[in-house]
Design an enzyme around this catalytic site. Structure first.
Site, PDB file in Angstrom:
ATOM      1  N   TYR A  30      -2.149   2.985   2.204  1.00  0.00           N
ATOM      2  CA  TYR A  30      -1.597   3.051   3.564  1.00  0.00           C
ATOM      3  C   TYR A  30      -0.737   1.816   3.796  1.00  0.00           C
ATOM      4  O   TYR A  30      -1.115   0.695   3.441  1.00  0.00           O
ATOM      5  CB  TYR A  30      -2.732   3.075   4.599  1.00  0.00           C
ATOM      6  N   GLU A  45       5.322   4.004   9.715  1.00  0.00           N
ATOM      7  CA  GLU A  45       4.002   4.171   9.113  1.00  0.00           C
ATOM      8  C   GLU A  45       4.105   5.124   7.928  1.00  0.00           C
ATOM      9  O   GLU A  45       4.600   6.246   8.074  1.00  0.00           O
ATOM     10  CB  GLU A  45       3.031   4.739  10.145  1.00  0.00           C
TER      11      GLU A  45
END
Length: 454
Positions: free
Chosen positions: A176, A264
């Site tokens: 991530y 993101e």
């Protein structure tokens, strides 16, 4: 989607040690969200123990998946090869041009949950994998022009007008990575975790030691040592570490170039062929930068937006339709949510969330009344204005003009307080219109609820 699912962020002040997505709800103020009410970001990361309040709502810039990938591609970020198509024959040709071992076909709608969605053509799933280009054409034929219904769409679904045909890549490991503006750090921050491809809030909650951050000097940008340290924390090894660091720097370049508030990537993945690829990304933009990001904002896909909300946005009005029958006409997001709450407290149901903002003019008041009276559910209108920046006399003049020209046929309750309020009350009093005055918010709510019970 029912009214109770619509309003995401309330006016409360909350303290969290580390927050990745804050969903605040408060009784009737908890009604509004997924169709475009913007506060800060839907995923806002607070990296220290700070207090966070949400600002006045703004409409989200809506980009389709392929548009976000295109922006990344233009900044040199590694993404899967892809094409877009609006006919089955174009999808077939795109699949052939890819010449990939496996192909993924994705319906392009803004709502999430596509993989488990259902088309009114009978096809199940808005995301399909295949190794046969011919199958891509067949599947696209059952997607394009048909409505796809997911957990996040209206009950009748959303018509699919475009599909993305992309190379399917195997992922050996998922991480991530995000870059965002963080107030606690007065600038951009990188956040990463070697545990990607899953709910990052859960990672932060259960294994906070696997969350890493790097504060970025906005004047200097991401330094090589910072990018390499983050790549190491994401557990990229050997040559992949340098490759990941390069992708991190390119993502930061994108972040700055498009005036993003957040980029993101989940997952930032590693392939068996030794590639670091951004498989899925969400980009949030600074609405105040629209004047210099015209090409980005021109991509805004409003086809899935509620027509009333779209019309409201033209007049800089923040409108969300709800399920009740008392229309709310308010200045300020917090006051609007409080108005919804107190209507509910006294046994009524708000028909909308409408925030006029601070710089409202008579024309906007008129257009707001047009929107409210066009809703067949509305049986009464409650105006609640606390004039600080807002001049109450402007509101009063707009109200009287709207009442006369639109021939208002539902009860109207008005509570005004603040700047130039005496003049405003005189305008309403001498108008000769059937307007019910209220002394305070509670009095206004009680009178609005009583008006629809007569």
């Amino acid at each position: 989607m029912n009214g109770s699912d619509k309003l995401a962020h309330a006016h409360n002040v909350i303290t969290f040690p580390l927050v990745f997505r804050v969903n605040m709800a408060a009784s009737m103020a908890s009604q509004a969200a997924s169709r475009g009410l913007r506060t800060t970001t839907s995923k806002h990361i607070l990296l220290n123990k700070v207090k966070c309040t949400w600002l006045s709502p703004r409409r989200w810039l809506n980009l389709q998946e392929y548009q976000s990938k295109k922006l990344m591609q233009e900044s040199g970020v590694a993404v899967q090869r892809f094409y877009v198509a609006d006919t089955a024959s174009e999808a077939l040709e795109a699949a052939k041009r890819l010449n990939a071992k496996e192909i993924v076909l994705k319906a392009q709608i803004l709502a999430g949950g596509r993989g488990k969605g259902v088309f009114d053509s009978g096809l199940k799933g808005g995301v399909h994998l295949t190794k046969d280009p011919a199958v891509v054409g067949e599947l696209a034929n059952q997607m394009l022009g048909f409505n796809l219904t997911t957990k996040q769409t209206p009950k009748d679904g959303v018509k699919v007008k475009m599909v993305m045909v992309a190379e399917a890549l195997d992922i050996t490991r998922e991480t991530y990575f995000a870059i965002l503006m963080d107030r606690a750090c007065n600038g951009p921050v990188m956040v990463g975790s070697p545990q990607g491809g899953m709910d990052i809030e859960e990672v932060a909650d259960k294994t906070p030691e696997l969350i890493f951050k790097e504060v970025i000097d906005i004047f200097e940008g991401v330094r090589d040592d910072q990018a390499l340290r983050m790549a190491a924390n994401l557990e990229f090894k050997g040559p992949l570490q340098r490759q990941a660091a390069d992708q991190i720097k390119r993502l930061y370049d994108l972040f700055m170039k498009v005036d993003a508030t957040q980029v993101e990537v989940n997952p930032l993945g590693e392939t068996p062929q030794g590639q670091v690829v951004c498989f899925d990304a969400k980009i949030s933009f600074d609405d105040n930068a629209e004047f210099r990001q015209k090409s980005v904002f021109a991509m805004d896909d409003m086809s899935e937006s509620d027509p009333t909300e779209t019309e409201a946005a033209k007049w800089d009005l923040k409108y969300i339709g709800l399920d009740g029958n008392i229309a709310c006409f308010v200045n300020g997001a917090g006051l609007a949510m409080a108005t919804c709450d107190i209507i509910d407290l006294h046994g009524g149901k708000p028909a909308n969330f409408l925030d006029l903002g601070g710089g409202v003019q008579e024309r906007q008041v008129y257009e707001a009344f047009k929107l409210l009276t066009a809703d067949p559910k509305v049986e009464a209108i409650l105006v609640n204005i606390f004039g600080g920046i807002v001049n109450c006399a402007i509101i009063a003049n707009g109200i009287t003009k709207a009442c006369r020209e639109l021939e208002l046929k539902v009860p109207l309750v008005v509570r005004l307080e603040g700047t130039n309020v005496d003049e405003a009350k005189r305008i309403l009093r001498e108008s000769g219109l059937p307007i019910t005055a209220a002394e305070n918010l509670e009095d206004a709510a009680k009178k609005a609820v009583a008006a629809i019970r007569k």
